[in-house]
Design a protein around this motif. Structure first.
Motif, PDB file in Angstrom:
ATOM      1  N   LEU A   1      30.267  63.698  37.232  1.00  0.00           N
ATOM      2  CA  LEU A   1      31.065  62.603  37.842  1.00  0.00           C
ATOM      3  C   LEU A   1      29.964  61.278  37.857  1.00  0.00           C
ATOM      4  CD1 LEU A   1      33.218  61.009  39.633  1.00  0.00           C
ATOM      5  CD2 LEU A   1      32.149  62.274  41.775  1.00  0.00           C
ATOM      6  N   PRO A   2      28.592  61.397  37.829  1.00  0.00           N
ATOM      7  CA  PRO A   2      27.957  60.250  37.892  1.00  0.00           C
ATOM      8  C   PRO A   2      27.989  59.405  36.432  1.00  0.00           C
ATOM      9  CG  PRO A   2      26.853  61.879  39.214  1.00  0.00           C
ATOM     10  CD  PRO A   2      27.921  62.545  38.775  1.00  0.00           C
ATOM     11  N   SER A   3      28.221  60.404  35.481  1.00  0.00           N
ATOM     12  CA  SER A   3      28.020  59.827  34.064  1.00  0.00           C
ATOM     13  C   SER A   3      29.482  58.902  33.995  1.00  0.00           C
ATOM     14  CB  SER A   3      28.001  60.967  33.065  1.00  0.00           C
ATOM     15  OG  SER A   3      26.861  61.599  33.329  1.00  0.00           O
ATOM     16  N   ILE A   4      30.662  59.191  34.416  1.00  0.00           N
ATOM     17  CA  ILE A   4      31.807  58.681  34.384  1.00  0.00           C
ATOM     18  C   ILE A   4      32.407  57.716  35.460  1.00  0.00           C
ATOM     19  CG2 ILE A   4      32.757  60.533  32.874  1.00  0.00           C
ATOM     20  CD1 ILE A   4      34.056  60.209  36.127  1.00  0.00           C
ATOM     21  N   LEU A   5      31.289  57.509  36.227  1.00  0.00           N
ATOM     22  CA  LEU A   5      31.606  56.306  37.376  1.00  0.00           C
ATOM     23  C   LEU A   5      31.979  54.916  36.833  1.00  0.00           C
ATOM     24  CD1 LEU A   5      29.179  57.205  40.171  1.00  0.00           C
ATOM     25  CD2 LEU A   5      31.687  57.173  40.252  1.00  0.00           C
ATOM     26  N   PRO A   6      31.187  54.549  35.749  1.00  0.00           N
ATOM     27  CA  PRO A   6      31.598  53.078  35.200  1.00  0.00           C
ATOM     28  C   PRO A   6      33.110  53.139  34.877  1.00  0.00           C
ATOM     29  CG  PRO A   6      29.427  53.712  34.460  1.00  0.00           C
ATOM     30  CD  PRO A   6      29.963  55.087  35.106  1.00  0.00           C
ATOM     31  N   LEU A   7      33.715  54.300  34.211  1.00  0.00           N
ATOM     32  CA  LEU A   7      34.743  54.366  33.784  1.00  0.00           C
ATOM     33  C   LEU A   7      35.929  54.364  35.009  1.00  0.00           C
ATOM     34  CD1 LEU A   7      34.836  56.743  30.889  1.00  0.00           C
ATOM     35  CD2 LEU A   7      35.128  54.432  30.794  1.00  0.00           C
ATOM     36  N   THR A   8      35.388  54.718  36.016  1.00  0.00           N
ATOM     37  CA  THR A   8      36.154  54.785  37.293  1.00  0.00           C
ATOM     38  C   THR A   8      36.201  53.446  37.789  1.00  0.00           C
ATOM     39  OG1 THR A   8      35.458  57.118  37.768  1.00  0.00           O
ATOM     40  CG2 THR A   8      36.321  55.685  39.668  1.00  0.00           C
ATOM     41  N   VAL A   9      35.260  52.775  37.850  1.00  0.00           N
ATOM     42  CA  VAL A   9      35.199  51.434  38.414  1.00  0.00           C
ATOM     43  C   VAL A   9      36.137  50.626  37.523  1.00  0.00           C
ATOM     44  CG1 VAL A   9      33.637  49.347  38.808  1.00  0.00           C
ATOM     45  CG2 VAL A   9      32.978  51.680  39.270  1.00  0.00           C
ATOM     46  N   ALA A  10      36.149  50.799  36.224  1.00  0.00           N
ATOM     47  CA  ALA A  10      36.936  49.917  35.256  1.00  0.00           C
ATOM     48  C   ALA A  10      38.280  49.983  35.627  1.00  0.00           C
ATOM     49  CB  ALA A  10      36.446  50.145  33.857  1.00  0.00           C
ATOM     50  N   GLN A  11      38.606  51.553  35.868  1.00  0.00           N
ATOM     51  CA  GLN A  11      40.050  51.847  36.156  1.00  0.00           C
ATOM     52  C   GLN A  11      40.389  50.975  37.561  1.00  0.00           C
ATOM     53  OE1 GLN A  11      42.458  53.470  34.603  1.00  0.00           O
ATOM     54  NE2 GLN A  11      40.755  53.116  32.920  1.00  0.00           N
ATOM     55  N   PHE A  12      39.638  50.959  38.434  1.00  0.00           N
ATOM     56  CA  PHE A  12      39.930  50.302  39.718  1.00  0.00           C
ATOM     57  C   PHE A  12      40.109  48.798  39.447  1.00  0.00           C
ATOM     58  CE2 PHE A  12      38.013  47.884  43.237  1.00  0.00           C
ATOM     59  CZ  PHE A  12      39.088  48.134  44.226  1.00  0.00           C
ATOM     60  N   LEU A  13      39.136  48.179  38.567  1.00  0.00           N
ATOM     61  CA  LEU A  13      39.467  46.622  38.508  1.00  0.00           C
ATOM     62  C   LEU A  13      40.888  46.644  37.681  1.00  0.00           C
ATOM     63  CD1 LEU A  13      35.784  45.706  37.350  1.00  0.00           C
ATOM     64  CD2 LEU A  13      37.024  45.762  39.402  1.00  0.00           C
ATOM     65  N   PHE A  14      41.181  47.275  36.649  1.00  0.00           N
ATOM     66  CA  PHE A  14      42.332  47.060  35.835  1.00  0.00           C
ATOM     67  C   PHE A  14      43.504  47.415  37.127  1.00  0.00           C
ATOM     68  CE2 PHE A  14      45.952  50.065  34.589  1.00  0.00           C
ATOM     69  CZ  PHE A  14      46.309  49.263  33.645  1.00  0.00           C
ATOM     70  N   GLY A  15      43.371  48.288  37.818  1.00  0.00           N
ATOM     71  CA  GLY A  15      44.357  48.749  38.930  1.00  0.00           C
ATOM     72  C   GLY A  15      44.751  47.469  39.891  1.00  0.00           C
ATOM     73  N   VAL A  16      43.621  46.954  40.232  1.00  0.00           N
ATOM     74  CA  VAL A  16      43.641  45.789  41.098  1.00  0.00           C
ATOM     75  C   VAL A  16      44.770  44.747  40.716  1.00  0.00           C
ATOM     76  CG1 VAL A  16      42.559  43.885  42.522  1.00  0.00           C
ATOM     77  CG2 VAL A  16      41.740  46.252  42.496  1.00  0.00           C
ATOM     78  N   LEU A  17      44.390  44.454  39.387  1.00  0.00           N
ATOM     79  CA  LEU A  17      45.115  43.313  38.888  1.00  0.00           C
ATOM     80  C   LEU A  17      46.468  43.724  38.449  1.00  0.00           C
ATOM     81  CD1 LEU A  17      44.731  40.463  38.000  1.00  0.00           C
ATOM     82  CD2 LEU A  17      43.987  40.888  35.795  1.00  0.00           C
ATOM     83  N   TYR A  18      46.640  45.022  37.993  1.00  0.00           N
ATOM     84  CA  TYR A  18      47.909  45.395  37.555  1.00  0.00           C
ATOM     85  C   TYR A  18      48.807  45.689  38.820  1.00  0.00           C
ATOM     86  CZ  TYR A  18      51.502  48.924  36.286  1.00  0.00           C
ATOM     87  OH  TYR A  18      52.740  49.595  36.150  1.00  0.00           O
ATOM     88  N   GLY A  19      48.130  46.110  39.913  1.00  0.00           N
ATOM     89  CA  GLY A  19      48.962  46.248  41.000  1.00  0.00           C
ATOM     90  C   GLY A  19      49.351  44.863  41.645  1.00  0.00           C
ATOM     91  N   ILE A  20      48.878  43.897  41.475  1.00  0.00           N
ATOM     92  CA  ILE A  20      49.173  42.501  42.310  1.00  0.00           C
ATOM     93  C   ILE A  20      50.049  41.908  41.045  1.00  0.00           C
ATOM     94  CG2 ILE A  20      48.416  40.006  42.299  1.00  0.00           C
ATOM     95  CD1 ILE A  20      45.781  41.153  43.442  1.00  0.00           C
ATOM     96  N   LEU A  21      50.161  41.921  39.850  1.00  0.00           N
ATOM     97  CA  LEU A  21      51.140  41.437  38.977  1.00  0.00           C
ATOM     98  C   LEU A  21      52.351  42.341  39.095  1.00  0.00           C
ATOM     99  CD1 LEU A  21      48.599  40.734  35.970  1.00  0.00           C
ATOM    100  CD2 LEU A  21      49.616  39.128  37.610  1.00  0.00           C
ATOM    101  N   SER A  22      52.441  43.339  39.227  1.00  0.00           N
ATOM    102  CA  SER A  22      53.622  44.142  39.550  1.00  0.00           C
ATOM    103  C   SER A  22      54.270  44.019  40.697  1.00  0.00           C
ATOM    104  CB  SER A  22      53.030  45.846  39.166  1.00  0.00           C
ATOM    105  OG  SER A  22      52.571  45.883  38.053  1.00  0.00           O
ATOM    106  N   LEU A  23      53.235  43.804  41.727  1.00  0.00           N
ATOM    107  CA  LEU A  23      54.088  43.316  42.946  1.00  0.00           C
ATOM    108  C   LEU A  23      54.748  42.106  42.824  1.00  0.00           C
ATOM    109  CD1 LEU A  23      54.518  43.704  46.038  1.00  0.00           C
ATOM    110  CD2 LEU A  23      52.434  42.521  46.370  1.00  0.00           C
ATOM    111  N   ILE A  24      54.297  41.033  41.990  1.00  0.00           N
ATOM    112  CA  ILE A  24      54.747  40.052  41.837  1.00  0.00           C
ATOM    113  C   ILE A  24      56.199  40.006  40.929  1.00  0.00           C
ATOM    114  CG2 ILE A  24      54.674  37.700  40.548  1.00  0.00           C
ATOM    115  CD1 ILE A  24      51.648  37.587  41.364  1.00  0.00           C
ATOM    116  N   THR A  25      55.840  41.166  39.975  1.00  0.00           N
ATOM    117  CA  THR A  25      57.234  41.156  39.038  1.00  0.00           C
ATOM    118  C   THR A  25      58.422  41.909  39.846  1.00  0.00           C
ATOM    119  OG1 THR A  25      55.651  41.435  37.120  1.00  0.00           O
ATOM    120  CG2 THR A  25      57.901  42.308  36.990  1.00  0.00           C
TER     121      THR A  25
END
Length: 321
Positions: free
Chosen positions: A200-224
């Motif tokens: 898990l510690p080795s893939i945490l950066p990928l998890t953070v990247a997924q979180f950042l993508f998800g935040v923006l995706y969630g807001i844009l999808s809510l708007i849509t």
């Protein structure tokens, strides 16, 4: 483990891009939090219709006479909370599925996870929201607003984790073949300890990247989704603003201030997430880091004349093939 995470925290906080991105995102949240308790004017109060920006109304008024700045402030926090919830859900689901799918990749459970991942990639999130929301509306004439947002978060989370899970699974498959993981298995280390303490510690950066993508995706999808009429139009969020902007033809009547009021929070969040992502990329890839020499020499002396020295070959090196 604590030393490892402390080192990560120290490295992240020393990154200027990460700090700048966090500050920009916090500014966006500050607008939303203040707007939840105070706005320059009550959101329901009306003034002149479609007034341009002025000292009394910094972002003018909309087609209904509402102060655009007040409506924007009251609509920001809800959209951000939905975005954060979607981002956290996507990060957690994709990380867990990627971890177990990669670690048990050669077994039946790995095949099942692969099938679920491929299936989830084919489901469009916003379309699913429309179908689910239509079902709830048919079952109840007065759908609860909180339930509507929960449906949005769940619908987007269960249809958006697959791409991140595939990336994390590929990384976990590679890590699982390393010597220290194989050694841990041979000495009888429990699988859950290997997964969460070593992989898990080795893939945490990928998890953070997924979180950042998800935040923006969630807001844009809510708007849509709001733009398509999935959620009730009597609630305050940025999607509602854009819905009324489109339905009243604000772009045709050149009411640019109304449009600007709806997209300012999205622009701020997008800029913050973009800068934050640059900092995380530097953290993940050491080649992108700016390396500063510890000691800077005052001057470099280059001799004007250099003597060429012939070095004899050692042993019988010339005759070797």
């Amino acid at each position: 483990m604590s030393k490892y995470y402390n080192r990560i925290r120290k490295t992240l906080l020393n990154n200027k891009f990460i700090l700048a991105g966090l500050v920009i995102i916090l500014v966006d949240f500050a607008i939303g939090i203040v707007g939840a308790f105070w706005t320059p004017y009550p959101v329901s109060e009306t003034f002149g219709i479609s007034l341009p920006p002025s000292s009394a109304h910094i972002l003018g008024t909309d087609e209904f006479g509402h102060d655009v700045l007040s409506v924007m402030m009251a609509s920001t926090l809800t959209s951000l909370i939905v975005g954060i919830s979607v981002g956290a859900s996507i990060a957690i689901i994709s990380t867990l599925i990627g971890l177990f799918g990669g670690y048990y990749g050669g077994k039946i459970s790995g095949v099942i996870i692969d099938i679920l991942t491929i299936t989830a990639l084919t489901i469009p999130g916003v379309i699913l929201l429309v179908i689910i929301e239509a079902y709830f509306r048919a079952a109840s004439s007065t759908i609860n607003i909180t339930l509507s947002y929960i449906i949005v978060v769940i619908g987007l989370a269960i249809t958006s984790w697959a791409f991140g899970a595939k990336q994390i699974r590929a990384q976990v498959l590679s890590i699982s073949k390393r010597d220290y993981i194989i050694a841990s298995r041979l000495i009888g280390e429990k699988s859950w300890r290997i997964i969460f303490n070593q992989i898990l510690p080795s893939i945490l950066p990928l998890t953070v990247a997924q979180f950042l993508f998800g935040v923006l995706y969630g807001i844009l999808s809510l708007i849509t989704a709001e733009f398509w009429g999935v959620l009730p139009t009597n609630i305050n969020n940025l999607g509602t603003m854009l819905f009324f902007i489109s339905s009243n033809g604000a772009y045709l009547s050149n009411q640019w201030w109304w449009i600007l009021g709806a997209i300012i929070p999205i622009m701020i969040l997008g800029a913050g997430l973009g800068i934050l992502n640059i900092g995380i990329d530097e953290f993940i890839d050491p080649r992108l880091k700016e390396v500063k020499p510890k000691v800077i020499p005052e001057k470099i002396v280059i001799p004007e004349e250099q003597e060429i020295i012939e070095v004899p070959m050692l042993g019988n090196y010339k005759n070797r093939k």
